[in-house]
Scaffold this motif. Structure first.
Motif, mmCIF file in Angstrom:
data_model
loop_
_atom_site.group_PDB
_atom_site.id
_atom_site.type_symbol
_atom_site.label_atom_id
_atom_site.label_comp_id
_atom_site.label_asym_id
_atom_site.label_seq_id
_atom_site.Cartn_x
_atom_site.Cartn_y
_atom_site.Cartn_z
ATOM 1 N N GLY A 248 53.821 47.329 40.446
ATOM 2 C CA GLY A 248 53.396 48.118 39.282
ATOM 3 C C GLY A 248 52.173 47.561 38.590
ATOM 4 N N ILE A 249 51.347 46.849 39.334
ATOM 5 C CA ILE A 249 50.136 46.222 38.788
ATOM 6 C C ILE A 249 48.916 46.996 39.267
ATOM 7 N N THR A 250 48.017 47.323 38.343
ATOM 8 C CA THR A 250 46.801 48.064 38.692
ATOM 9 C C THR A 250 45.611 47.112 38.772
ATOM 10 N N PRO A 251 45.088 46.874 39.978
ATOM 11 C CA PRO A 251 43.900 46.018 40.094
ATOM 12 C C PRO A 251 42.656 46.741 39.576
ATOM 13 N N LEU A 252 41.813 46.014 38.893
ATOM 14 C CA LEU A 252 40.536 46.551 38.422
ATOM 15 C C LEU A 252 39.423 45.885 39.233
ATOM 16 N N ASP A 253 39.096 46.485 40.356
ATOM 17 C CA ASP A 253 38.038 45.952 41.226
ATOM 18 C C ASP A 253 36.692 46.496 40.770
ATOM 19 N N ASP A 254 36.028 45.770 39.887
ATOM 20 C CA ASP A 254 34.767 46.234 39.322
ATOM 21 C C ASP A 254 34.937 47.624 38.707
ATOM 22 N N LYS A 255 36.029 47.781 37.961
ATOM 23 C CA LYS A 255 36.357 49.062 37.331
ATOM 24 C C LYS A 255 36.636 48.856 35.846
#
Length: 395
Positions: A263-270
């Motif tokens: 349930g973790i949202t990665p922020l890849d250059d976002k």
């Protein structure tokens, strides 16, 4: 080249400590049996990190890696104790004007003094390793209050829980993860941020991914759980904790799938927008883990943002503050340093990092660095704590 250097340093440390063991044991017994047994056991322990690096993925590799990490913690302190003893003995010799022959005669007359020295070095090393292991498994909570000069028409408050450096691997303690999640949930946060290094350079080394996913999925916050990847969130070859991969390490599908299931949202250059704040997640500057060798510049990530509104950046390594400042960033959330994790690294870290730990203002940008909720390499903490950071942000 790094591989050769690490192997050479490790070999020298093993040879030094082993020669000291043999030296003191020889004063006790002239027989070779005792020293032979000690030598064999010591070499077997010394081979643990080597096997953890060079064996193929599997149970044996993970077992050698996990036990090798504990061995490395003991070895560091054992070597330090021996060096410290020799320094003390050197100064005693100078101040007492002793001669080498007298020193030799004294040792032959009192051979058990050598055993006492050896016993104390081993005892101190084991005690520090044991204390460090127990201390590393306790989760602490630290709190920061930050007020930005920027104002918004929205709520103007954001409660953030910052964690970092879980380093899930063979040394992960399940109850520690559960305790961390319980403490996070007590905070009733708006958002939970994971500032990188969820893994320790290998997804196959994660002992029980299904259980860990379930535990982390229990994290509660009003606006979600967001993360960036760190320099160890890739598949790399580690020798005594140092990356000796011949090719550029890449992130595995297992790691990405783990984050989704947890349930973790990665922020890849976002960027995400929460409570009037603009939160930018950056790929790691050392290991992007993707096909791209370089991450996007902070200028390109913030170019479309309204810098009159609060701009927060999640950056695994606390660095690049001049560029962050010039792009209107207000607050940077980081990990990576572990605050040094254990002595003597705790002494060196402030000289290596612009912000080794805590809250600082650098080039007009607030930087908060957490010591991490886990540990890297030796599962010990001496002089630091495993922690979560609670940030009350006002704007």
């Amino acid at each position: 080249m790094v591989e050769i250097i690490v192997l050479a340093i490790y070999a020298l440390l093993i040879l030094y400590t082993l020669s000291q063991l043999n030296h003191w044991l020889k004063l006790i017994s002239h027989g070779v049996l005792l020293r032979a047994i000690v030598d064999v056991l010591y070499i077997l322990f010394a081979l643990l990190p080597i096997g953890g690096c060079y064996l193929s993925d599997g149970t044996l590799k993970n077992a050698m890696t996990g036990n090798g990490n504990i061995w490395l913690g003991f070895l560091v302190y054992f070597g330090m104790c021996l060096v410290f003893f020799h320094i003390i003995r050197f100064f005693v010799w100078i101040f007492s004007h002793s001669h080498h022959k007298d020193d030799q005669a004294t040792r032959k007359k009192h051979p058990w003094a050598g055993l006492f020295v050896l016993f104390m070095c081993v005892l101190v090393s084991l005690s520090l390793t044991t204390y460090g292991t127990i201390n590393a498994h306790k989760i602490h909570t630290v709190k920061y209050n930050v007020t930005l000069s920027k104002k918004t028409a929205a709520r103007g408050k954001l409660k953030i829980v910052l964690i970092s450096d879980l380093h899930l691997d063979t040394n992960t303690y399940e109850e520690q993860l559960r305790a961390m999640v319980r403490e996070i949930n007590r905070q009733n946060a708006d958002i939970v941020v994971i500032a990188g290094d969820t893994f320790s350079g290998s997804y196959s080394a994660v002992r029980d991914p299904d259980t860990y996913e379930t535990i982390l999925k229990g994290i509660r916050s009003r606006q979600g759980v967001y993360a960036v990847y760190g320099n160890h969130d890739v598949e790399e070859k580690l020798l005594c904790g140092f990356n000796v991969s011949r090719k550029r390490p890449m992130r595995s599908a297992g790691m990405e799938e783990f984050m989704t299931k947890a349930g973790i949202t990665p922020l890849d250059d976002k960027t995400v927008f929460i409570n009037g704040a603009q939160i930018v997640g950056r790929l790691d500057g050392e290991q992007t883990g993707t096909d791209s060798a370089k991450r996007a510049s902070i200028a390109s990530l913030t170019g479309s943002l309204d810098t009159k509104m609060p701009v927060l950046v999640i950056e695994h390594e606390p660095t690049d503050f001049k560029n962050l400042s010039s792009c209107g960033v207000d607050l940077v959330l980081s990990g990576h340093t572990h605050a040094g994790q254990f002595f003597p690294c705790t002494v060196a870290m402030p000289f290596i990092s612009q912000n080794a730990y805590g809250l600082k203002s650098i080039h007009g940008v607030y930087s908060i660095v957490t010591s991490g909720a886990g540990y890297y390499g030796p599962p010990i903490r001496i002089g630091t704590h495993s922690e979560i950071a609670v940030i009350n942000l006002n704007y």
